[in-house]
Every structure is written in structure tokens, then in C-alpha cells.
Design a protein around this motif. Sequence first.
Motif, PDB file in Angstrom:
ATOM      1  N   ARG A  27     -12.032  25.539  50.421  1.00  0.00           N
ATOM      2  CA  ARG A  27     -11.234  24.746  49.473  1.00  0.00           C
ATOM      3  C   ARG A  27     -10.274  23.824  50.217  1.00  0.00           C
ATOM      4  O   ARG A  27     -10.110  22.655  49.881  1.00  0.00           O
ATOM      5  CB  ARG A  27     -10.441  25.694  48.558  1.00  0.00           C
ATOM      6  N   TYR A  28      -9.626  24.365  51.266  1.00  0.00           N
ATOM      7  CA  TYR A  28      -8.696  23.591  52.088  1.00  0.00           C
ATOM      8  C   TYR A  28      -9.412  22.406  52.734  1.00  0.00           C
ATOM      9  O   TYR A  28      -8.926  21.277  52.697  1.00  0.00           O
ATOM     10  CB  TYR A  28      -8.080  24.505  53.154  1.00  0.00           C
ATOM     11  N   GLU A  31     -10.075  19.706  50.171  1.00  0.00           N
ATOM     12  CA  GLU A  31      -8.839  18.983  49.813  1.00  0.00           C
ATOM     13  C   GLU A  31      -8.433  18.010  50.912  1.00  0.00           C
ATOM     14  O   GLU A  31      -8.038  16.878  50.632  1.00  0.00           O
ATOM     15  CB  GLU A  31      -7.700  19.959  49.505  1.00  0.00           C
ATOM     16  N   ARG A  34     -10.845  15.096  50.748  1.00  0.00           N
ATOM     17  CA  ARG A  34     -10.526  14.200  49.631  1.00  0.00           C
ATOM     18  C   ARG A  34      -9.318  13.323  49.967  1.00  0.00           C
ATOM     19  O   ARG A  34      -9.323  12.120  49.689  1.00  0.00           O
ATOM     20  CB  ARG A  34     -10.226  15.013  48.366  1.00  0.00           C
ATOM     21  N   SER A  64      -1.589  16.193  47.998  1.00  0.00           N
ATOM     22  CA  SER A  64      -0.668  17.286  47.705  1.00  0.00           C
ATOM     23  C   SER A  64       0.495  17.325  48.693  1.00  0.00           C
ATOM     24  O   SER A  64       0.311  17.070  49.888  1.00  0.00           O
ATOM     25  CB  SER A  64      -1.423  18.621  47.768  1.00  0.00           C
TER      26      SER A  64
END
Length: 191
Positions: A27-28, A31, A34, A64
Motif C-alpha cells: 500500500r505504501y 501511495e 501515485r 498525504s
Amino acid sequence: MGFASLGVSLCLNGEKAYGKAREILERYRKEIGRAMNWIHSNLENPEVVKQGNAIYVLAGSNVSEHLISNVLSILNHSGLLPEKPLFGFADSEEGVKISARASDSLVSKGIRLNELMSKISEKLGGQGGGHMGAAACVIPKERQDEFIEEVERFLGGGEKEREPGGEQADKTAEPERKTNDRSGLLDFINK
């Protein structure tokens, strides 16, 4: 990040811990990918990437606040931008989180991001600090433009920067340029 128990479980060889850690890592990576793709697609957009005595990446909610420092570190080492201090802005619950990076070369020439971030953020009602080449702060969002103006003044000689030996840094020398081959960014990210 809320995964302290996972770390303990990994240390104790918990059955499901390794699989969960791999999920989080995946997931990291997605992210980060992206965020880097978003920055890559906006490098020529002057509303997103501003340049002066430093480079400012105004990510807002597109990156983020928990990833902006990692993204800046990757960008700082990518060779895509001129060798200048790099600042990344990401929306946060407290206002705007600003991460900053400078190359070892700039630090050896006298740049002190920890001092810069601490002084300017305090002046603008926030707080910050860090290391000479990597620092961060949080300020009220409505003061983002003032922050950039203060950094430009600070780096432009309005605040005297000193070399480690005490002499004033030479502000007239042209900064070294990194290559501007943006096609290699995705290769760099996927290493």
C-alpha cells in the motif's frame, strides 16, 4: 501510523504479522508511486511547482502529509531538478505541513534547513525544526504564501547564512544543475 503492535508481532514471529506487513508495504509503495506520478505530471505547472532561490512543490491534498517528506527525499535524489533547497507543501489537519530537503553539497555550503524552518514557522504562528539537510514544519494554511516569501528572503541574503567557519555564504555563485531528463523518473521510482 497505528502499527506498533504489528512491529512487536513481527519481532515475536507472529503467524499473520509477515503477511500484514507485506500488505502495508505494498500500500505504501502504491501511495508513493501515485504521489510521484502526480508530481511528475505537474513539474511544468507553475501553480504546483514554483522556483526561485528554492523549489516549492505545492501538493495540497494530492500528496498525504504522512508521505510528503519521503516523496521529497526521492525527488531530491532523482536528478530532475536544479540543485536548490526543495520544499513540499501538503494539507494537514493543523494547517499545512512543509517538508524541506537540501543536498549534502548545499549543506556543506552553509544551508541550515533546521534553522530556516524553525525561525520562519515560529514567525508565522507554527512550529518546526529538524536537521541541516532535512527539516519540517506546520504552519496555518493561509500563511503558505508568506512562508515562501520568507524563505526567498532568507535564502536571498535577507537573513545572513553562515558557512560552518563563520564566513557569510557566497550567494552569487550559480547553483549546480542536475539533469532535467524527466523520462527517468518512473524508472527511478520503480527501482
